[in-house]
Design a protein around this motif. Structure first.
Motif, PDB file in Angstrom:
ATOM      1  N   LEU A 171       0.833  -1.209   0.000  1.00 55.53           N
ATOM      2  CA  LEU A 171       0.000   0.000   0.000  1.00 55.53           C
ATOM      3  C   LEU A 171       0.867   1.259   0.000  1.00 55.53           C
ATOM      4  N   ILE A 172       1.927   1.264   0.810  1.00 55.37           N
ATOM      5  CA  ILE A 172       2.797   2.439   0.868  1.00 55.37           C
ATOM      6  C   ILE A 172       3.421   2.709  -0.498  1.00 55.37           C
ATOM      7  N   SER A 173       3.911   1.650  -1.149  1.00 60.70           N
ATOM      8  CA  SER A 173       4.502   1.807  -2.491  1.00 60.70           C
ATOM      9  C   SER A 173       3.481   2.359  -3.476  1.00 60.70           C
ATOM     10  N   SER A 174       2.290   1.782  -3.465  1.00 63.31           N
ATOM     11  CA  SER A 174       1.255   2.199  -4.419  1.00 63.31           C
ATOM     12  C   SER A 174       0.786   3.622  -4.147  1.00 63.31           C
ATOM     13  N   TRP A 175       0.743   4.013  -2.859  1.00 65.03           N
ATOM     14  CA  TRP A 175       0.308   5.369  -2.523  1.00 65.03           C
ATOM     15  C   TRP A 175       1.359   6.408  -2.910  1.00 65.03           C
ATOM     16  N   ILE A 176       2.612   6.012  -2.993  1.00 67.11           N
ATOM     17  CA  ILE A 176       3.649   6.955  -3.439  1.00 67.11           C
ATOM     18  C   ILE A 176       3.558   7.145  -4.951  1.00 67.11           C
ATOM     19  N   VAL A 177       3.485   6.037  -5.713  1.00 64.75           N
ATOM     20  CA  VAL A 177       3.453   6.171  -7.177  1.00 64.75           C
ATOM     21  C   VAL A 177       2.142   6.792  -7.657  1.00 64.75           C
ATOM     22  N   SER A 178       1.068   6.645  -6.882  1.00 63.38           N
ATOM     23  CA  SER A 178      -0.204   7.276  -7.263  1.00 63.38           C
ATOM     24  C   SER A 178      -0.205   8.760  -6.932  1.00 63.38           C
ATOM     25  N   GLY A 179       0.740   9.182  -6.073  1.00 63.19           N
ATOM     26  CA  GLY A 179       0.813  10.590  -5.665  1.00 63.19           C
ATOM     27  C   GLY A 179       0.077  10.885  -4.376  1.00 63.19           C
ATOM     28  N   THR A 180      -0.533   9.872  -3.755  1.00 65.61           N
ATOM     29  CA  THR A 180      -1.329  10.101  -2.540  1.00 65.61           C
ATOM     30  C   THR A 180      -0.470  10.664  -1.412  1.00 65.61           C
ATOM     31  N   ILE A 181       0.625   9.991  -1.104  1.00 63.83           N
ATOM     32  CA  ILE A 181       1.493  10.462  -0.019  1.00 63.83           C
ATOM     33  C   ILE A 181       2.170  11.792  -0.373  1.00 63.83           C
ATOM     34  N   PRO A 182       2.744  11.967  -1.572  1.00 61.34           N
ATOM     35  CA  PRO A 182       3.305  13.283  -1.919  1.00 61.34           C
ATOM     36  C   PRO A 182       2.279  14.416  -1.858  1.00 61.34           C
ATOM     37  N   THR A 183       1.051  14.150  -2.286  1.00 62.46           N
ATOM     38  CA  THR A 183       0.006  15.189  -2.259  1.00 62.46           C
ATOM     39  C   THR A 183      -0.347  15.552  -0.830  1.00 62.46           C
ATOM     40  N   LEU A 184      -0.421  14.564   0.065  1.00 63.69           N
ATOM     41  CA  LEU A 184      -0.703  14.842   1.470  1.00 63.69           C
ATOM     42  C   LEU A 184       0.438  15.637   2.103  1.00 63.69           C
ATOM     43  N   LEU A 185       1.674  15.305   1.738  1.00 61.25           N
ATOM     44  CA  LEU A 185       2.823  16.065   2.238  1.00 61.25           C
ATOM     45  C   LEU A 185       2.757  17.519   1.776  1.00 61.25           C
ATOM     46  N   TYR A 186       2.429  17.724   0.510  1.00 63.28           N
ATOM     47  CA  TYR A 186       2.339  19.076  -0.060  1.00 63.28           C
ATOM     48  C   TYR A 186       1.232  19.872   0.647  1.00 63.28           C
ATOM     49  N   ALA A 187       0.096  19.224   0.891  1.00 65.53           N
ATOM     50  CA  ALA A 187      -1.020  19.901   1.567  1.00 65.53           C
ATOM     51  C   ALA A 187      -0.614  20.325   2.976  1.00 65.53           C
ATOM     52  N   GLY A 188       0.174  19.477   3.654  1.00 64.06           N
ATOM     53  CA  GLY A 188       0.630  19.817   4.990  1.00 64.06           C
ATOM     54  C   GLY A 188       1.557  21.020   5.000  1.00 64.06           C
ATOM     55  N   LEU A 189       2.453  21.086   4.023  1.00 61.14           N
ATOM     56  CA  LEU A 189       3.404  22.197   3.950  1.00 61.14           C
ATOM     57  C   LEU A 189       2.729  23.516   3.602  1.00 61.14           C
ATOM     58  N   LEU A 190       1.552  23.455   3.003  1.00 59.80           N
ATOM     59  CA  LEU A 190       0.834  24.679   2.616  1.00 59.80           C
ATOM     60  C   LEU A 190       0.369  25.498   3.812  1.00 59.80           C
ATOM     61  N   ILE A 191       0.213  24.838   4.969  1.00 60.71           N
ATOM     62  CA  ILE A 191      -0.390  25.553   6.106  1.00 60.71           C
ATOM     63  C   ILE A 191       0.649  26.098   7.088  1.00 60.71           C
ATOM     64  N   VAL A 192       1.933  26.060   6.721  1.00 60.38           N
ATOM     65  CA  VAL A 192       2.966  26.609   7.610  1.00 60.38           C
ATOM     66  C   VAL A 192       2.856  28.127   7.650  1.00 60.38           C
ATOM     67  N   THR A 193       2.684  28.686   8.832  1.00 61.01           N
ATOM     68  CA  THR A 193       2.632  30.142   9.016  1.00 61.01           C
ATOM     69  C   THR A 193       3.419  30.507  10.275  1.00 61.01           C
ATOM     70  N   ALA A 194       3.669  31.800  10.448  1.00 58.58           N
ATOM     71  CA  ALA A 194       4.394  32.267  11.631  1.00 58.58           C
ATOM     72  C   ALA A 194       3.518  32.229  12.868  1.00 58.58           C
ATOM     73  N   SER A 195       2.217  32.519  12.692  1.00 56.52           N
ATOM     74  CA  SER A 195       1.291  32.498  13.825  1.00 56.52           C
ATOM     75  C   SER A 195       1.090  31.066  14.310  1.00 56.52           C
ATOM     76  N   PHE A 196       1.001  30.935  15.639  1.00 59.26           N
ATOM     77  CA  PHE A 196       0.786  29.618  16.252  1.00 59.26           C
ATOM     78  C   PHE A 196       1.817  28.597  15.739  1.00 59.26           C
ATOM     79  N   PHE A 197       3.072  28.972  15.803  1.00 57.73           N
ATOM     80  CA  PHE A 197       4.129  28.157  15.202  1.00 57.73           C
ATOM     81  C   PHE A 197       4.159  26.733  15.759  1.00 57.73           C
ATOM     82  N   TYR A 198       4.136  26.574  17.083  1.00 62.59           N
ATOM     83  CA  TYR A 198       4.224  25.234  17.672  1.00 62.59           C
ATOM     84  C   TYR A 198       3.009  24.391  17.292  1.00 62.59           C
TER      85      TYR A 198
END
Length: 458
Positions: free
Chosen positions: A86-113
């Motif tokens: 499943l992990i292999s298939s989720w990487i080649v399908s883009g599922t895990i990379p897309t989730l990583l990208y979505a997570g990085l989108l919400i980085v802001t200075a406010s409420f850093f921790y």
């Protein structure tokens, strides 16, 4: 495993001495010598066989108890193999990379921790590995914390809390699958039941990190932007890549067995990968067995995306077989029964049983420093007692995760503690007071046990 009949009846002192010797061998080998847990467990098995022969238990009986113990893990082994695929298939399908990208989108200075906590939780859940999360995006957040003069102790605490939220709740996590198999419950039923203690711990932790977050107006996001750009360059980030996750959730809601759910989600992911990749059947087979190898040239991204494959699960599978075999010997020689019999009078109520289970899991983490063993040994030791009190075994699965999985990074000499301290360059005792999620999890599970809240009866 508790169906294995005792072939010997040792005294309490004898059983205690044997158990203490086994724990000593494993803890010294792991904590002092840096050995993988497989070696000391194998030596412990040899020790138990010798002890059994001295007690006039036939080798055939000892061998049968080892096989009976190992058989208890066969179902989990099939799930582990599917998780690797499943992990292999989720990487080649883009599922895990897309989730990583979505997570990085919400980085802001406010409420850093708080942001650090939430993103590491998302990434940890997406990839199912706390240590990988810490060693990659966690290291990046430590650099950002230094740049904005934020507390490195608090940042490290938030990273560890988020990473182990993912380790605990991700269907891709080996500890989550291990706990579900030891408790003999469906993987997704196990995750759903854990949410009763995990979600309150997550919310309280997020609030505490928000209150403690520094007042920063601007944030140097150049590192984060470079990671996002690298993810885009992989051509794995697509809107449709989220479909395998949706399929997994839908199958879970329809109470489909984990075995079928993992297969269906993997097949959907492989089908979607053909939209942006052109691989031969032989290449797909190689990826499913050996895992995907990322070659972006960005170390953090490559570490996150070079994962999966059936072969990646062999370490855990062999450890499970060895540990369950050792457990079979401990039961056949009457050691577990003798030790539990001594405290049985104290485990008459639900609250007392859950407290005893939690402290045992914590104790094994402290003595042995290995989270797998805290799950395996505690689960096997207490499963019969949950049956006797009429409790559903998923309660056991929840407790050994709440007090087993998330406690290991708080032990300075543990496998996770040593690794995290070296990666983040912060001592365990420095970040420990700020790992709010890890500290709250065992407290809530014990509290809910005494209050008889969210406890499922058979």
């Amino acid at each position: 495993m508790f169906s294995i009949k005792a072939k010997a009846t040792p005294s309490f002192l004898e059983a205690f001495f044997i158990a203490l010797t086994v724990i000593f061998i494993i803890s010294i080998a792991i904590g002092r010598l840096g050995a993988t847990p497989h070696i000391p467990i194998l030596f412990s098995i040899i020790l138990l066989i010798v002890y059994g022969l001295i007690k006039r238990v036939s080798f055939q009986a000892l061998e049968e108890s080892m096989l009976s113990g190992a058989k208890a893990g066969i179902g989990a082994i099939y799930i582990f193999l599917l998780i690797g695929m499943l992990i292999s298939s989720w990487i080649v399908s883009g599922t895990i990379p897309t989730l990583l990208y979505a997570g990085l989108l919400i980085v802001t200075a406010s409420f850093f921790y708080t942001i650090v906590f939430i993103i590491t939780a998302l990434i940890g859940t997406a990839i199912g590995s706390s240590l990988t999360t810490v060693a990659t995006i966690g290291v990046a957040f430590m650099s950002i914390a230094s740049a904005i003069d934020a507390s490195v102790a608090l940042t490290a605490g938030a990273i560890v809390s988020g990473a182990f939220f993912g380790d605990k709740m991700s269907p891709l996590s080996d500890t989550t699958n291990l706990a579900a198999s030891i408790a003999n419950v469906d993987l997704f039923e196990h995750i759903k039941n854990m949410s009763f203690t995990t979600i309150p711990a997550f919310i309280i932790s997020a609030i505490l990190y928000s209150v403690l977050s520094p007042s920063v107006d601007t944030l140097d996001t150049s590192v984060i932007e470079s990671y996002k750009a690298s993810l885009i360059d992989t051509n794995f980030v697509h809107w449709y890549a989220i479909i395998p996750l949706v399929v997994l959730v839908v199958c879970t809601l329809f109470k489909m067995p984990a075995f079928l759910t993992l297969i269906i989600s993997s097949l959907v992911a492989l089908a979607l990968s053909t939209f942006h990749m052109s691989l031969s059947l032989a290449e797909y087979c190689t990826i499913l067995y050996n895992g995907f190898v990322s070659q972006t040239g960005v170390e953090v991204i490559d570490s996150l995306l070079t994962r999966g494959g059936i072969s990646s699960m062999f370490f855990t599978i062999i450890l499970v077989l060895l540990s369950l075999s050792m457990g079979g010997l401990l039961f056949a020689l009457g050691i577990i029964q003798t030790l539990l019999g001594k405290i049985e009078a104290l485990l008459k109520s639900i609250g007392a049983l859950i407290t005893g289970t939690a402290f045992t899991a914590i104790g094994i983490n402290l003595l042995v420093g290995e989270q797998y063993l805290s799950i395996l040994l505690t689960g096997e030791a207490f499963r019969q007692k949950y049956e006797e009190l009429g409790l559903h075994s998923k309660n056991l699965g929840r407790v050994i995760e709440d007090a087993g999985t998330v406690i290991n990074p708080l032990v300075p000499w543990s496998v996770c503690g040593l690794f995290i301290a070296s990666m983040l360059d912060v001592s365990v005792m420095t970040y420990l007071p700020f790992t709010f999620f890890c500290l709250l999890s065992p407290v809530l599970t014990v509290l809910f046990g005494w209050l008889n809240v969210t406890i499922t009866k058979k």
